[in-house]
Enzyme design. Structure first.
Site, PDB file in Angstrom:
ATOM      1  N   HIS A  96      35.108  34.262  44.606  1.00  0.00           N
ATOM      2  CA  HIS A  96      34.207  35.253  43.987  1.00  0.00           C
ATOM      3  C   HIS A  96      32.846  34.597  43.748  1.00  0.00           C
ATOM      4  O   HIS A  96      32.778  33.445  43.333  1.00  0.00           O
ATOM      5  CB  HIS A  96      34.810  35.753  42.676  1.00  0.00           C
ATOM      6  CG  HIS A  96      34.111  36.971  42.160  1.00  0.00           C
ATOM      7  ND1 HIS A  96      32.857  36.908  41.602  1.00  0.00           N
ATOM      8  CD2 HIS A  96      34.469  38.284  42.138  1.00  0.00           C
ATOM      9  CE1 HIS A  96      32.476  38.134  41.255  1.00  0.00           C
ATOM     10  NE2 HIS A  96      33.443  38.985  41.573  1.00  0.00           N
ATOM     11  N   GLU A 145      31.731  41.483  48.989  1.00  0.00           N
ATOM     12  CA  GLU A 145      31.003  41.808  47.761  1.00  0.00           C
ATOM     13  C   GLU A 145      29.600  41.212  47.835  1.00  0.00           C
ATOM     14  O   GLU A 145      29.408  40.029  47.540  1.00  0.00           O
ATOM     15  CB  GLU A 145      31.724  41.234  46.531  1.00  0.00           C
ATOM     16  CG  GLU A 145      33.021  41.921  46.194  1.00  0.00           C
ATOM     17  CD  GLU A 145      33.400  41.765  44.719  1.00  0.00           C
ATOM     18  OE1 GLU A 145      34.307  42.467  44.283  1.00  0.00           O
ATOM     19  OE2 GLU A 145      32.776  40.939  44.009  1.00  0.00           O
TER      20      GLU A 145
HETATM   21  P1  PGA Z   1      31.640  45.328  39.507  1.00  0.00           P
HETATM   22  O1  PGA Z   1      32.392  43.963  39.823  1.00  0.00           O
HETATM   23  O2  PGA Z   1      32.543  46.439  39.918  1.00  0.00           O
HETATM   24  O3  PGA Z   1      31.389  45.292  38.040  1.00  0.00           O
HETATM   25  O4  PGA Z   1      30.369  45.322  40.299  1.00  0.00           O
HETATM   26  C1  PGA Z   1      33.121  43.811  41.006  1.00  0.00           C
HETATM   27  C2  PGA Z   1      33.507  42.370  41.204  1.00  0.00           C
HETATM   28  O5  PGA Z   1      32.699  41.489  40.900  1.00  0.00           O
HETATM   29  O6  PGA Z   1      34.604  42.067  41.695  1.00  0.00           O
END
Ligand code: PGA
Length: 219
Positions: A96, A145
């Site tokens: 992440h 992401e």
């Molecule tokens: P968010 O986070 O939905 O608050 O943007 C997603 C993540 O970081 O996995």
């Protein structure tokens, strides 16, 4: 119909009491069965209670950890290793961007974590920030992401998510590609209608049981 994979990333949120309340309120929102597969990823300290609460509330969900030690069993104070996680989870999030940025996790460390997770028989969910993020061999699930979309309320477009998901599927042979970054109950169906996107990773939207319940229904 495809069944969406929803990986709820609670990050560093919730006490035991707040977790109990969350499950109670989630159950008040929804008694309907749904076809989505849900993997809940709370903090390590909540894994045990979440395991019991899933049973108590008759939810057929699975659990995931938000990270894992890159070391094995032994003299590594404060670390939680993959073998220990096996008592609670089937999935482990790795790479992440919050951990890459705040904890300086490098590709080498992340590749090592993937090795440990696979040796323990668990499933790594590997996070990529864009199409250039290196991916270790043997990964089945990738979560795309983009950094600008995380926790900002400004998701990437479904078109971009589709493009990136399609790229990972066709060039890297990744079986399952998820999108994460400001997904909520109002935009989830747009991401789920992308043919290459198999699921989503909500962070903020998973913290409120009413919003999360609508998100699961809409997925
Ligand atoms: P968010 O986070 O939905 O608050 O943007 C997603 C993540 O970081 O996995």
């Amino acid at each position: 119909m495809r069944s969406a994979l929803i990986i709820a990333n609670w990050k560093s949120n919730k006490t035991v009491q707040e977790t109990e309340e969350w499950f109670f309120r989630y159950r008040q929102q929804t008694m309907l069965p749904h076809t989505a597969r849900v993997v809940l990823c709370p903090s390590f300290s909540l894994l045990g209670i979440c395991k019991s609460l899933l049973v108590r509330h008759h939810l057929l969900w699975e659990l995931g950890a938000q990270t894992v030690s890159s070391f094995g069993i032994g003299k590594h104070t404060g670390e939680i290793n993959a073998v220990q996680l096996k008592d609670f989870v089937q999935y482990v999030l790795i790479g992440h961007s919050e951990r890459r940025i705040e904890l300086h996790e490098t590709d080498d460390m992340l590749f090592e974590k993937v090795k440990r997770v696979r040796e323990a028989g668990l499933t790594p969910v590997y996070f990529v920030q864009d199409m250039t993020t290196p991916i270790p061999d043997g990964i089945d699930i990738v979560a795309y992401e983009p950094i600008f979309a995380i926790g900002t309320g400004h998701p990437d477009s479904p078109e971009d998510a589709e493009k990136v998901a399609h790229y990972f599927k066709t060039t890297k042979h990744i079986r399952t590609v998820l999108y994460g970054g400001s997904v909520d109950d109002t935009n989830v169906s747009a991401f789920m209608s992308c043919s290459s996107v198999d699921g989503i990773v909500p962070g903020t939207a998973s913290l409120d049981p009413a919003i999360f319940s609508r998100l699961v229904q809409n997925a």
